[in-house]
Scaffold this active site. Structure first.
Site: not given
Ligand code: PMP
Length: 344
Positions: A48
């Site tokens: 992130k």
């Molecule tokens: N794994 C974790 C621990 C996350 O915080 C997130 C984000 N919500 C994701 C996977 C998935 O990533 P994305 O939001 O880019 O699909």
């Protein structure tokens, strides 16, 4: 006299360019080669950092953000941590509306990083005024000079991965990647990364990982949001009870669902076998890889890249707590024994 000091100017220069690490043990019985893009190496310990930095700097370029402005977001924790970290360095206020499903570690950590945190009930619908979406929207309206990152509905989310994660993986594999397996929450990671990779080679197979209790897989297959699919589950950051516009379903070939229990055990197994201390969704991705192997997805020439989104330190009171695992009934299944306690 000016000395040449070999230092970064600040943490933000370390965002992205995470290592690709070959998995050697957890994949021992699988056909193919498996490589993990380990996003826990980002300074904020998750993927992130990439989207938070990209979206904030895009708002600066457009002249929307000024010194002292407030940044607001809904978050399961990781995006919040990244925004809080960047806000400190760049001099912004950070307000976060988080789900009550988020671990206590994550919430404490966000507050430690100077963020104002509102904890909202997890099991209400997205349009309920108590949901973290509605709370964030209201705070945005009430806070003059604020921006709302809105990662589920912001096209800059996947664009960040299109410009960084995708090219990094293409270069790190010298174009030899055959499969990408990644979680889908907002869908930003998988959509942006897959779009870039498929532009280089349309034959790369892209598989999204979804949770039982989430609507993404069914929506991908039918084009319809089936609310009967929705029920509470434990994995944080994976799957959704609505359809995020940040997800580009066209670049995803297939979704595969994983259970809370198997994902938790698999994350613990990655730590124990590879020495890679990863989060809950990294376990979900590896669990998906195992299911895909059983479905005959891979052969000896497969070069499979999996994305491990964050670091295990965020889950000490959850999957890395034997007590929590026992409380969920995750040690009850036939194959898994509760760890022995050594008493003196
Ligand atoms: N794994 C974790 C621990 C996350 O915080 C997130 C984000 N919500 C994701 C996977 C998935 O990533 P994305 O939001 O880019 O699909």
């Amino acid at each position: 006299m000016e000395h040449k000091i070999n230092a970064y100017n600040n943490l933000l220069e370390l965002v992205g360019n995470t290592p690709l690490i070959k998995l050697n043990k957890i994949t021992a019985n699988l056909e193919g080669n498996f490589y993990a893009k380990v996003e826990g190496f980002n300074p904020g310990h998750s993927s992130k950092d990439r989207i938070a930095l990209y979206i904030i700097e895009e708002a600066e370029r457009r002249g929307i953000l000024k010194k002292g402005s407030t940044i607001i977001e809904t978050t399961s924790g990781n995006t919040g941590f990244s925004i809080a970290m960047i806000s400190i360095i760049k001099g912004y206020e950070c307000i976060l509306a988080v789900s009550s499903k988020s671990s206590k570690d994550k919430i404490d950590m966000l507050r430690s990083m100077g963020a104002k945190v509102y904890v909202c009930p997890a099991h209400v619908s997205a349009d309920d005024p108590r949901s973290y979406y509605e709370v964030a929207k209201r705070l945005h309206e009430e806070t003059v000079g604020s921006i709302y990152i809105n990662q589920y509905f912001n096209e800059l989310n996947s664009e960040a991965h299109y410009k960084s994660t995708g090219p990094e993986i293409w270069n790190q594999t010298n174009g030899h990647i055959t499969h990408l397996v990644a979680c889908s929450g907002t869908g930003g990671t998988i959509s942006g990364t897959a779009k870039y990779l498929k532009e280089q080679n349309p034959n790369i197979r892209v598989i999204g990982v979804d949770a039982y209790g989430s609507v993404l897989k069914k929506y991908h297959e039918t084009g319809e949001l089936d609310t009967k699919e929705i029920y509470p589950y434990r994995i944080e950051g994976l799957g959704k009870n609505l359809i995020p516009t940040a997800t580009n379903f066209k670049v995803i070939d297939e979704f595969i669902k994983v259970t809370d229990e198997e994902s938790a055990h698999t994350a613990r197994e990655i730590s124990r076998t590879e020495g890679l201390f990863v989060g809950y969704t990294s376990g979900a991705v590896m669990q998906a890889v195992r299911q895909l192997e059983e479905m005959g997805e891979f052969n000896e020439d497969s070069n499979v890249v999996v994305i491990f989104p964050d670091h295990g330190s965020r889950y000490m009171s959850k999957i890395y707590s034997d007590q929590w695992m026992a409380d969920q009934g995750f040690f009850d299944s036939k194959n898994v024994e509760e760890p022995q306690k050594i008493e003196f």
